[in-house]
Enzyme design. Structure first.
Site, PDB file in Angstrom:
ATOM      1  N   GLU A  35       7.066  97.399  17.074  1.00 46.23           N
ATOM      2  CA  GLU A  35       6.410  98.145  15.996  1.00 46.23           C
ATOM      3  C   GLU A  35       4.987  98.450  16.456  1.00 46.23           C
ATOM      4  O   GLU A  35       4.240  97.543  16.803  1.00 46.23           O
ATOM      5  CB  GLU A  35       6.406  97.273  14.738  1.00 46.23           C
ATOM      6  CG  GLU A  35       5.620  97.839  13.574  1.00 46.23           C
ATOM      7  CD  GLU A  35       5.518  96.830  12.424  1.00 46.23           C
ATOM      8  OE1 GLU A  35       6.446  96.016  12.220  1.00 46.23           O
ATOM      9  OE2 GLU A  35       4.474  96.850  11.743  1.00 46.23           O
ATOM     10  N   ARG A  39      -3.004 101.860  13.255  1.00 47.26           N
ATOM     11  CA  ARG A  39      -4.315 101.362  12.844  1.00 47.26           C
ATOM     12  C   ARG A  39      -5.422 101.756  13.790  1.00 47.26           C
ATOM     13  O   ARG A  39      -6.572 101.429  13.556  1.00 47.26           O
ATOM     14  CB  ARG A  39      -4.302  99.833  12.803  1.00 47.26           C
ATOM     15  CG  ARG A  39      -3.652  99.264  11.596  1.00 47.26           C
ATOM     16  CD  ARG A  39      -3.771  97.743  11.634  1.00 47.26           C
ATOM     17  NE  ARG A  39      -2.524  97.176  11.237  1.00 47.26           N
ATOM     18  CZ  ARG A  39      -2.156  95.929  11.471  1.00 47.26           C
ATOM     19  NH1 ARG A  39      -2.954  95.107  12.111  1.00 47.26           N
ATOM     20  NH2 ARG A  39      -0.989  95.508  11.062  1.00 47.26           N
ATOM     21  N   LYS A 122       9.968  93.767   4.208  1.00 46.10           N
ATOM     22  CA  LYS A 122       9.026  92.953   4.977  1.00 46.10           C
ATOM     23  C   LYS A 122       8.370  91.999   3.991  1.00 46.10           C
ATOM     24  O   LYS A 122       7.805  92.443   2.980  1.00 46.10           O
ATOM     25  CB  LYS A 122       7.991  93.882   5.616  1.00 46.10           C
ATOM     26  CG  LYS A 122       6.766  93.197   6.176  1.00 46.10           C
ATOM     27  CD  LYS A 122       5.885  94.218   6.897  1.00 46.10           C
ATOM     28  CE  LYS A 122       4.565  93.605   7.302  1.00 46.10           C
ATOM     29  NZ  LYS A 122       3.870  94.373   8.345  1.00 46.10           N
TER      30      LYS A 122
HETATM   31  C1  3PG Z   1       1.432  93.304  10.497  1.00 46.34           C
HETATM   32  O1  3PG Z   1       0.898  94.387  10.540  1.00 46.34           O
HETATM   33  O2  3PG Z   1       2.596  93.148  10.180  1.00 46.34           O
HETATM   34  C2  3PG Z   1       0.626  92.096  10.793  1.00 46.34           C
HETATM   35  O3  3PG Z   1      -0.666  92.422  11.171  1.00 46.34           O
HETATM   36  C3  3PG Z   1       1.236  91.277  11.870  1.00 46.34           C
HETATM   37  O4  3PG Z   1       0.915  90.010  11.544  1.00 46.34           O
HETATM   38  P1  3PG Z   1       0.218  89.005  12.562  1.00 46.34           P
HETATM   39  O5  3PG Z   1      -0.794  89.799  13.361  1.00 46.34           O
HETATM   40  O6  3PG Z   1      -0.409  87.991  11.660  1.00 46.34           O
HETATM   41  O7  3PG Z   1       1.299  88.455  13.408  1.00 46.34           O
END
Ligand code: 3PG
Length: 200
Positions: A35, A39, A122
């Site tokens: 994914e 951002r 999610k």
């Molecule tokens: C996301 O966008 O799903 C989260 O930023 C991923 O989570 P993590 O960086 O805490 O693993």
């Protein structure tokens, strides 16, 4: 509908120049999906390059609005993931023929998602919301829903989520650290991904 493998790397890319090497490292480690979060200014270009990696299904993350669905799918995304639930994002994904995975944090949001036809959500942010125990509690009242738990998960907790029958995958950035990618250390990324595939 996209089938998800148990480990979903969530990637934040500062530069599209890293995308090709990252794709190679992921596939070499045995990862078949990723994914790319929308951002950073480089995200769509990075997604476009990563999506050309043979053997890798690439989706877009942090999809907040309808127009981003079109941009992501045009760049090669085959699924879109959002931190929350938005009907226009779901509709755009349906129109473009890709899977949408909305984020939910409460039973009320999950009921709304079900009403909109969603069966894979999610659970975000998983760790602050109570971790595997919280997913288990939600799953007991929504037996027809599958969860991708994401947010704050590290390698120590991975297995606790993955043993739950309702959890089809966990997402996370721990095996694709932004700074490691930025430093060009793709051997380290490959090692972290290999380790992620055998949660301890
Ligand atoms: C996301 O966008 O799903 C989260 O930023 C991923 O989570 P993590 O960086 O805490 O693993």
């Amino acid at each position: 509908m996209t089938n998800f493998d148990p480990i979903l790397p969530v990637v934040v890319l500062d530069s599209a120049a890293s995308a090709e090497m990252l794709g190679a490292a992921l596939v070499a480690a045995g990862i078949r999906q990723a994914e790319v979060t929308l951002r950073t200014p480089a995200a769509l270009d990075a997604l476009r390059i990563l999506a050309r990696t043979p053997g890798l299904r690439v989706g877009a993350g942090t999809v907040l609005e309808e127009a981003q669905v079109d941009d992501a799918v045009d760049a090669g995304a085959v699924f879109v993931v959002s931190p929350g639930l938005d009907g226009s994002v779901l509709a755009a994904a349906r129109r473009r023929g890709v899977s949408a995975v909305p984020g939910i944090a409460t039973a009320t949001e999950l009921m709304r998602a079900r009403t909109l036809g969603v069966r894979t959500v999610k659970f975000f942010p998983a760790e602050p919301l109570g971790g595997p125990g919280a997913v288990k509690a939600l799953a007991s009242v929504f037996p027809d829903v599958s969860f991708i738990a994401t947010g704050g998960i590290g390698p120590q907790r991975a297995r606790e989520y993955l043993v739950l029958p309702s959890v089809i995958a966990i997402g996370g950035s721990w095996m694709v650290p932004q700074e490691t990618i930025a430093a060009g250390d793709f051997a380290a990324v490959e090692r972290l991904c290999r380790e992620a595939l055998v949660p301890g």
